[in-house]
Design a protein around this motif. Structure first.
Motif, short mmCIF file in Angstrom:
data_model
loop_
_atom_site.label_atom_id
_atom_site.label_comp_id
_atom_site.label_asym_id
_atom_site.label_seq_id
_atom_site.Cartn_x
_atom_site.Cartn_y
_atom_site.Cartn_z
N GLN A 1 -20.84 -73.35 101.87
CA GLN A 1 -20.23 -74.27 102.81
C GLN A 1 -21.30 -74.99 103.63
O GLN A 1 -21.28 -76.22 103.77
CB GLN A 1 -19.27 -73.54 103.75
N VAL B 1 -13.60 -77.79 103.65
CA VAL B 1 -12.62 -76.93 104.31
C VAL B 1 -12.68 -75.58 103.59
O VAL B 1 -12.52 -75.51 102.37
CB VAL B 1 -11.20 -77.52 104.23
N ARG B 2 -12.93 -74.55 104.38
CA ARG B 2 -13.04 -73.21 103.78
C ARG B 2 -11.78 -72.41 104.07
O ARG B 2 -11.36 -72.31 105.22
CB ARG B 2 -14.26 -72.50 104.36
N GLU B 3 -11.22 -71.82 103.02
CA GLU B 3 -10.07 -70.93 103.14
C GLU B 3 -10.43 -69.64 102.43
O GLU B 3 -10.32 -69.55 101.20
CB GLU B 3 -8.83 -71.57 102.51
N GLN C 1 -12.67 -76.23 99.74
CA GLN C 1 -11.99 -77.46 99.36
C GLN C 1 -12.93 -78.62 99.68
O GLN C 1 -13.25 -78.88 100.83
CB GLN C 1 -10.67 -77.60 100.13
#
Length: 195
Positions: free
Chosen positions: A145, A156-158, A163
């Motif tokens: 990231q 966007v980190r999940e 993402q």
């Protein structure tokens, strides 16, 4: 030599089940594939110190029989409940008891490193393995990231999923570095004791 060969053949025959199971496991699990080399490293350590080991007094020690019997019982119990960890532990305890019984406590102390080194062949239970792997996987995700953000990308980190614009990346377990970590720990320990 004849007695040594008979003892070795008996040991292999007694523990053939776990030896065969582990051999196939090491071939199939990349994380533990280095374990195939650990007995070779232990044997090389013994070969490298053969002259010094010849001077170690050898005696038959009846007290070693207790460790040998405990190891065989542990192994048999592991077979009964189908638990490979107990079988492997029983085999290593039996090997220690065998050395202690046939060669004595002085030789057992002299061979402490190669016998202890074989413990690294025992795969960790899945729950312990996950406790090591998951934080490393999260760390690898954060590094990725940071890298993409440094390139100016919107990320966007999940969890372990990143993402990016028009693409979704999953940081897999293999990206955690755990495969290399296990092998490097074994290599580092061998290096310390060889040098």
């Amino acid at each position: 030599w004849t007695a040594t060969c008979v003892v070795a053949a008996t040991f292999v025959a007694l523990f053939w089940h776990i030896l065969a199971v582990r051999f196939h496991y090491y071939l199939e699990a990349p994380r533990y594939s280095h374990c195939l080399l650990l007995p070779v490293v232990a044997a090389l350590w013994i070969y490298d110190r053969a002259d010094a080991l010849r001077s170690v007094p050898r005696t038959v020690a009846g007290r070693g029989l207790s460790a040998l019997v405990l190891g065989v019982v542990l192994y048999d119990y592991g077979r009964l409940i189908n638990m490979n960890l107990l079988q492997h532990a029983g085999m290593l305890v039996s090997l220690t008891g065998l050395v202690w019984t046939l060669l004595g406590p002085a030789m057992l102390r002299a061979l402490a490193f190669p016998l202890s080194y074989l413990v690294l062949m025992v795969p960790l239970p899945k729950t312990w393995d996950d406790r090591i792997t998951l934080p490393l996987q999260g760390f690898a995700t954060r590094i990725a990231q940071t890298f993409f953000e440094a390139l100016g990308w919107i990320v966007v980190r999940e969890g372990n999923v990143l993402q990016l614009p028009r693409i979704k990346l999953l940081v897999e377990e293999g990206c955690s570095g755990i495969h290399s970590l296990y092998a490097l720990v074994a290599l580092a320990i061998a290096w310390v004791f060889f040098v």
